[in-house]
Motif scaffolding. Structure first.
Motif, PDB file in Angstrom:
ATOM      1  N   LEU A  45      47.757  44.331  56.303  1.00  0.00           N
ATOM      2  CA  LEU A  45      47.403  44.366  57.724  1.00  0.00           C
ATOM      3  C   LEU A  45      48.669  44.443  58.575  1.00  0.00           C
ATOM      4  O   LEU A  45      49.684  43.813  58.258  1.00  0.00           O
ATOM      5  CB  LEU A  45      46.573  43.134  58.091  1.00  0.00           C
ATOM      6  N   PRO A  46      48.648  45.208  59.678  1.00  0.00           N
ATOM      7  CA  PRO A  46      49.875  45.544  60.399  1.00  0.00           C
ATOM      8  C   PRO A  46      50.548  44.394  61.134  1.00  0.00           C
ATOM      9  O   PRO A  46      51.756  44.442  61.366  1.00  0.00           O
ATOM     10  CB  PRO A  46      49.407  46.628  61.392  1.00  0.00           C
ATOM     11  N   SER A  47      49.821  43.365  61.529  1.00  0.00           N
ATOM     12  CA  SER A  47      50.434  42.316  62.355  1.00  0.00           C
ATOM     13  C   SER A  47      51.504  41.530  61.606  1.00  0.00           C
ATOM     14  O   SER A  47      52.452  41.033  62.194  1.00  0.00           O
ATOM     15  CB  SER A  47      49.363  41.359  62.872  1.00  0.00           C
ATOM     16  N   GLY A  48      51.350  41.399  60.279  1.00  0.00           N
ATOM     17  CA  GLY A  48      52.312  40.630  59.487  1.00  0.00           C
ATOM     18  C   GLY A  48      51.958  39.166  59.359  1.00  0.00           C
ATOM     19  O   GLY A  48      52.444  38.473  58.457  1.00  0.00           O
ATOM     20  N   TRP A  49      51.110  38.649  60.258  1.00  0.00           N
ATOM     21  CA  TRP A  49      50.734  37.239  60.204  1.00  0.00           C
ATOM     22  C   TRP A  49      49.907  36.915  58.965  1.00  0.00           C
ATOM     23  O   TRP A  49      49.873  35.767  58.517  1.00  0.00           O
ATOM     24  CB  TRP A  49      49.942  36.869  61.465  1.00  0.00           C
ATOM     25  N   GLU A  50      49.245  37.933  58.414  1.00  0.00           N
ATOM     26  CA  GLU A  50      48.375  37.700  57.261  1.00  0.00           C
ATOM     27  C   GLU A  50      49.163  37.556  55.958  1.00  0.00           C
ATOM     28  O   GLU A  50      48.574  37.526  54.877  1.00  0.00           O
ATOM     29  CB  GLU A  50      47.351  38.824  57.142  1.00  0.00           C
ATOM     30  N   MET A  51      50.499  37.482  56.039  1.00  0.00           N
ATOM     31  CA  MET A  51      51.285  37.140  54.852  1.00  0.00           C
ATOM     32  C   MET A  51      50.927  35.731  54.369  1.00  0.00           C
ATOM     33  O   MET A  51      51.141  35.382  53.216  1.00  0.00           O
ATOM     34  CB  MET A  51      52.778  37.196  55.165  1.00  0.00           C
ATOM     35  N   TYR A  52      50.359  34.917  55.284  1.00  0.00           N
ATOM     36  CA  TYR A  52      49.928  33.561  54.947  1.00  0.00           C
ATOM     37  C   TYR A  52      48.423  33.539  54.696  1.00  0.00           C
ATOM     38  O   TYR A  52      47.636  34.071  55.485  1.00  0.00           O
ATOM     39  CB  TYR A  52      50.258  32.594  56.086  1.00  0.00           C
ATOM     40  N   THR A  53      48.035  32.917  53.591  1.00  0.00           N
ATOM     41  CA  THR A  53      46.625  32.736  53.245  1.00  0.00           C
ATOM     42  C   THR A  53      46.450  31.338  52.664  1.00  0.00           C
ATOM     43  O   THR A  53      47.302  30.878  51.888  1.00  0.00           O
ATOM     44  CB  THR A  53      46.173  33.779  52.202  1.00  0.00           C
ATOM     45  N   SER A  54      45.378  30.665  53.030  1.00  0.00           N
ATOM     46  CA  SER A  54      45.100  29.339  52.476  1.00  0.00           C
ATOM     47  C   SER A  54      44.297  29.464  51.191  1.00  0.00           C
ATOM     48  O   SER A  54      43.532  30.411  51.001  1.00  0.00           O
ATOM     49  CB  SER A  54      44.324  28.486  53.480  1.00  0.00           C
ATOM     50  N   SER A  55      44.493  28.501  50.325  1.00  0.00           N
ATOM     51  CA  SER A  55      43.630  28.336  49.163  1.00  0.00           C
ATOM     52  C   SER A  55      43.285  26.857  49.100  1.00  0.00           C
ATOM     53  O   SER A  55      43.916  26.085  48.384  1.00  0.00           O
ATOM     54  CB  SER A  55      44.334  28.786  47.877  1.00  0.00           C
ATOM     55  N   GLY A  56      42.307  26.471  49.919  1.00  0.00           N
ATOM     56  CA  GLY A  56      42.022  25.052  50.082  1.00  0.00           C
ATOM     57  C   GLY A  56      43.204  24.394  50.777  1.00  0.00           C
ATOM     58  O   GLY A  56      43.669  24.846  51.822  1.00  0.00           O
ATOM     59  N   PRO A  57      43.772  23.336  50.176  1.00  0.00           N
ATOM     60  CA  PRO A  57      44.898  22.639  50.810  1.00  0.00           C
ATOM     61  C   PRO A  57      46.253  23.295  50.527  1.00  0.00           C
ATOM     62  O   PRO A  57      47.288  22.798  50.991  1.00  0.00           O
ATOM     63  CB  PRO A  57      44.831  21.254  50.163  1.00  0.00           C
ATOM     64  N   ILE A  58      46.266  24.381  49.781  1.00  0.00           N
ATOM     65  CA  ILE A  58      47.520  25.023  49.376  1.00  0.00           C
ATOM     66  C   ILE A  58      47.743  26.277  50.216  1.00  0.00           C
ATOM     67  O   ILE A  58      46.835  27.080  50.408  1.00  0.00           O
ATOM     68  CB  ILE A  58      47.477  25.384  47.882  1.00  0.00           C
ATOM     69  N   LEU A  59      48.963  26.445  50.721  1.00  0.00           N
ATOM     70  CA  LEU A  59      49.312  27.637  51.494  1.00  0.00           C
ATOM     71  C   LEU A  59      49.989  28.656  50.590  1.00  0.00           C
ATOM     72  O   LEU A  59      50.940  28.336  49.875  1.00  0.00           O
ATOM     73  CB  LEU A  59      50.248  27.287  52.648  1.00  0.00           C
ATOM     74  N   ILE A  60      49.498  29.876  50.605  1.00  0.00           N
ATOM     75  CA  ILE A  60      50.114  30.980  49.869  1.00  0.00           C
ATOM     76  C   ILE A  60      50.911  31.821  50.867  1.00  0.00           C
ATOM     77  O   ILE A  60      50.368  32.267  51.884  1.00  0.00           O
ATOM     78  CB  ILE A  60      49.064  31.843  49.158  1.00  0.00           C
ATOM     79  N   ALA A  61      52.191  32.024  50.588  1.00  0.00           N
ATOM     80  CA  ALA A  61      53.063  32.770  51.494  1.00  0.00           C
ATOM     81  C   ALA A  61      53.655  33.954  50.739  1.00  0.00           C
ATOM     82  O   ALA A  61      54.450  33.775  49.813  1.00  0.00           O
ATOM     83  CB  ALA A  61      54.173  31.867  52.021  1.00  0.00           C
ATOM     84  N   ILE A  62      53.271  35.160  51.127  1.00  0.00           N
ATOM     85  CA  ILE A  62      53.805  36.370  50.496  1.00  0.00           C
ATOM     86  C   ILE A  62      54.981  36.865  51.335  1.00  0.00           C
ATOM     87  O   ILE A  62      54.847  37.097  52.534  1.00  0.00           O
ATOM     88  CB  ILE A  62      52.734  37.469  50.388  1.00  0.00           C
ATOM     89  N   ARG A 669      53.041  27.855  48.153  1.00  0.00           N
ATOM     90  CA  ARG A 669      53.336  28.729  47.019  1.00  0.00           C
ATOM     91  C   ARG A 669      53.829  30.074  47.551  1.00  0.00           C
ATOM     92  O   ARG A 669      53.071  30.826  48.173  1.00  0.00           O
ATOM     93  CB  ARG A 669      52.089  28.931  46.161  1.00  0.00           C
ATOM     94  N   CYS A 670      55.117  30.367  47.348  1.00  0.00           N
ATOM     95  CA  CYS A 670      55.705  31.623  47.807  1.00  0.00           C
ATOM     96  C   CYS A 670      55.567  32.694  46.725  1.00  0.00           C
ATOM     97  O   CYS A 670      55.752  32.409  45.535  1.00  0.00           O
ATOM     98  CB  CYS A 670      57.176  31.423  48.159  1.00  0.00           C
ATOM     99  N   ILE A 671      55.240  33.902  47.151  1.00  0.00           N
ATOM    100  CA  ILE A 671      55.009  35.005  46.214  1.00  0.00           C
ATOM    101  C   ILE A 671      55.873  36.201  46.605  1.00  0.00           C
ATOM    102  O   ILE A 671      55.976  36.552  47.786  1.00  0.00           O
ATOM    103  CB  ILE A 671      53.518  35.413  46.198  1.00  0.00           C
ATOM    104  N   LYS A 672      56.495  36.816  45.618  1.00  0.00           N
ATOM    105  CA  LYS A 672      57.277  38.029  45.830  1.00  0.00           C
ATOM    106  C   LYS A 672      56.353  39.227  45.659  1.00  0.00           C
ATOM    107  O   LYS A 672      55.728  39.388  44.616  1.00  0.00           O
ATOM    108  CB  LYS A 672      58.433  38.083  44.818  1.00  0.00           C
ATOM    109  N   PRO A 673      56.244  40.115  46.676  1.00  0.00           N
ATOM    110  CA  PRO A 673      55.259  41.206  46.604  1.00  0.00           C
ATOM    111  C   PRO A 673      55.633  42.310  45.627  1.00  0.00           C
ATOM    112  O   PRO A 673      54.759  43.002  45.102  1.00  0.00           O
ATOM    113  CB  PRO A 673      55.222  41.735  48.038  1.00  0.00           C
ATOM    114  N   ASN A 674      56.934  42.495  45.395  1.00  0.00           N
ATOM    115  CA  ASN A 674      57.385  43.524  44.458  1.00  0.00           C
ATOM    116  C   ASN A 674      58.809  43.200  44.023  1.00  0.00           C
ATOM    117  O   ASN A 674      59.510  42.414  44.678  1.00  0.00           O
ATOM    118  CB  ASN A 674      57.309  44.931  45.084  1.00  0.00           C
TER     119      ASN A 674
END
Length: 686
Positions: A45-62, A669-674
């Motif tokens: 998504l173009p805004s960039g804010w969606e790099m963050y997603t929740s998984s219950g109490p855990i934050l996923i940051a791409i 939880r930080c994730i590397k996209p590539n």
């Protein structure tokens, strides 16, 4: 939706114009392909804010691998602060909402997932605990309630996923909350650059300059772990902080592979424009570049990273930020120059590890430093030691035979290794001194000067630790790093299991049959007394010179081959001294080359004696640090100190886990996209 050849799984369907869920638990089908698909689509998504997603109490940051407009600015911080205040006020009753802004915000939906939301949640949780403690009557009840107020935020992910940057944003948000409390109780409402909040934030450029380096996977990789304990008053104001560090990668100081670099500080000092010509002359690096020193030239002579982005290539800018941060933390100009002087001495010392730096004597059975070497003369001047003292320290070694002190001459290759040990020992001591100095500057006070009631309360701990690593060749450093991740994964598993129990209890469901994914067998393989790989390594190190990497790995095969299904070594691996471990994150093959040497971390006792005679005060401080680590020669059977790095790290890790167990944890939880860290590219295969 295909599942890696295992069949077709049901896909999640969304109505037209229905937004993607910001919490993975809202997905109808919660299997791996569905999770990856949701993360992928949000990331695009173009805004960039969606790099963050929740998984219950855990934050996923791409990692977006780019700057996202307004994602971390002041207005965004205020957005999450207002929402946090709204939630806090809601718990206290609607009567606390007494202005238009609060009324409008109370009716709005919560802001999207963000690292600021995690920081705010930890802060509000701490304050709730402190409020609860104030209402307790007995001292025991107050102490127990205060302990429950302590929070921790654990930032995890592989190298290049964005852990260090995420930790900095967490610190920034918490410091900003503290500033707000300070302005509410301060007459001026302003903070100068020497405020405790600013000092805590300015620890980052110093730690990054001396503890971060470019790797193939990350231009600003932290080559050490850290736990930052931020202490707050019962009113929520930052009182001070303390930083614990773990396992600085010493091997990188004297060698790195093609495409990588050693620590940033060496390149910052050599960068054009970082220093005036007069300062470069004082530090004896005038007219030099990174190509002139062994320590800054990678194997093969190729220094460029393979990453497509180059965010950390402006070493001049980084050096200016370092100087500013050191000034804020009360390092005087003369103190800064003394530190840089020793770093430049290491640049010149590194050239003494090259062929020709030593002259053979007595048919090659002994050697001496080549007095004509330009690097030698400059190293001597910068360290403030004599030729005779340095030559004796690196070309001979002393050890005790019965009650007699025996001196043994070293060959040129052995002397070069002694120089490497000297460089590693000095740099590691510089890092130790800097961390200690930072801690003394950010310790703060136990109570605020602004109000008698603003006193000690609780802490929020931030963990930024190396992520799971697997390379073409994995050695002792990767073994320790993955051991750390294995241990922290167990703690995470138990946290999730506890949440599952609570959810089942709320719904009135029996929870005794919940499947618990435990990795204790892997930890036993590594750390179990008498049978774990680390304990076998320590036993081999204690046996002395008759043991080496071959005897160590042979003992490992003997004790681990049939005792643990997580361990493996086929005939080909055994012929090359290798083994594999089935970690929670995957199978890793380890090469035992250098395990014994790195675990012993040998520092010649002559090193501290050499440096203690220096004319430079900072070099003498380094000598004291080295002496404290090695112990006195009288207490040792040899002038070589055998320090078990593995045992020390294991002890630190156990202490860290106990510390986290005393807190309420929050996970990012930080994730590397590539692999190449390209923006707008999500590779599901990695």
């Amino acid at each position: 939706m295909l599942d890696g050849g295992r069949g077709v799984l049901p896909a999640n369907t969304l109505e037209e114009n229905q937004p993607l869920p910001s919490d993975l638990t809202q997905l109808t089908h919660l299997h791996e392909p569905a999770v990856l698909d949701c993360l992928h689509r949000r990331y695009q998504l173009p805004s960039g804010w969606e790099m963050y997603t929740s998984s219950g109490p855990i934050l996923i940051a791409i990692n977006p691998c780019r700057m996202v407009k307004a994602l971390y600015d002041e207005s965004t911080m205020k957005l999450y602060q207002r929402h946090g205040e709204q939630l806090a006020n809601g718990r206290s009753g609607a009567n606390n909402i007494n202005n238009k802004d609060q009324v409008s915000s109370s009716s709005s939906s919560p802001p999207p997932p963000h690292v600021f939301a995690v920081a705010d949640s930890a802060y509000r949780g701490m304050m709730r605990g402190l409020d609860f403690a104030r209402n307790k009557n007995s001292i025991e009840e107050k102490n127990e309630s205060s302990a429950l107020s302590n929070q921790s935020i654990l930032v995890s992910g592989e190298s290049g996923a964005g852990k260090t940057v995420t930790t900095k944003f967490l610190m920034q948000y918490l410091a900003d909350l503290s500033r707000k409390v300070h302005s509410d109780h301060s007459t001026s409402g302003k903070l100068d650059k020497s405020s405790i909040e600013q000092r805590v934030l300015n620890s980052n450029p110093i730690l990054e300059a001396f503890g971060n380096a470019r790797t193939l996977r990350n231009d600003n990789s932290s080559r050490f772990g850290k736990f930052i304990e931020m202490r707050f008053s019962d009113r929520g104001r930052l009182l001070g902080a303390y930083i614990d560090t773990y396992l600085l990668e010493k091997a990188r100081i004297v060698g790195h592979t093609c495409g990588e670099q050693t620590y940033h500080i060496f390149y910052e000092l050599l960068a054009k424009g970082s220093l005036t010509e007069a300062m470069r002359k004082q530090l004896m690096i005038e007219g030099t570049t990174t190509a002139d020193f062994a320590i800054t030239t990678a194997d093969g002579g190729q220094n460029n990273s393979k990453l497509l982005h180059n965010e950390f290539s402006d070493h001049r800018k980084m050096f200016l930020e370092l100087r500013s941060a050191m000034g804020t933390l009360s390092f005087s100009q003369s103190e800064q120059m003394e530190i840089f002087q020793v770093v430049c001495a290491l640049l010149h010392l590194s050239n003494l590890t090259l062929n020709g730096a030593f002259v053979d004597v007595n048919d090659g059975e002994e050697c001496k430093l080549d007095e004509n070497s330009v690097s030698l003369q400059r190293a001597l001047s910068l360290l403030g030691v004599s030729y005779e003292a340095l030559d004796s320290a690196v070309t001979t070694v002393q050890f005790k035979a019965v009650d007699e002190l025996v001196t043994k001459n070293l060959s040129a290759s052995q002397a070069a290794q002694a120089v490497q040990a000297l460089i590693k020992g000095v740099y590691d001591s510089i890092f130790t001194i800097l961390v200690g100095r930072i801690n003394s500057c950010i310790a703060g006070a136990s109570a605020s000067a602004d109000t008698e009631q603003d006193s000690g309360g609780a802490f929020i701990g931030l963990l930024d630790i190396f992520g799971f690593e697997t390379f073409q060749k994995n050695v002792f450093e990767q073994f320790c790093i993955n051991y750390c991740n294995e241990s922290l994964q167990q703690q995470f598993n138990r946290f999730v299991f506890k949440l599952e129990q609570q959810e089942y209890i709320r719904e009135g469901i029996r929870w005794d049959m919940i499947e618990f994914q435990d990795n204790q067998d892997t930890l036993d393989l590594i750390e179990k007394k008498h049978a774990g790989i680390l304990t076998i390594l320590d036993e081999q190190c204690r046996l002395g010179m008759r043991c080496n990497d071959k005897t160590f790995v042979s003992a490992v095969y003997s004790k681990c081959m049939n005792g643990n299904t997580r361990f493996g070594a086929d005939r080909k691996q055994q012929s090359h001294g290798k083994f594999t471990i089935r970690h929670y994150a995957g199978v890793v093959e380890y090469s035992t080359d250098g395990f014994m040497e790195k675990n012993k971390d040998e520092i010649p006792m002559e090193t501290s004696e050499l440096l203690s005679q220096s004319t430079c005060a900072f070099v003498r401080d380094i000598a004291q640090v080295i002496s404290a680590k090695t112990g006195s020669q009288k207490e040792s059977k040899s002038s070589i100190s055998r320090v078990s790095v593995g045992k020390q790290f294991s002890g630190q890790l156990q202490k860290l886990r106990r510390r986290i167990d005393e807190t309420h944890p929050h996970y990012v939880r930080c994730i590397k996209p590539n692999e190449q860290l390209q923006p707008n590219h999500f590779d599901s295969n990695i």
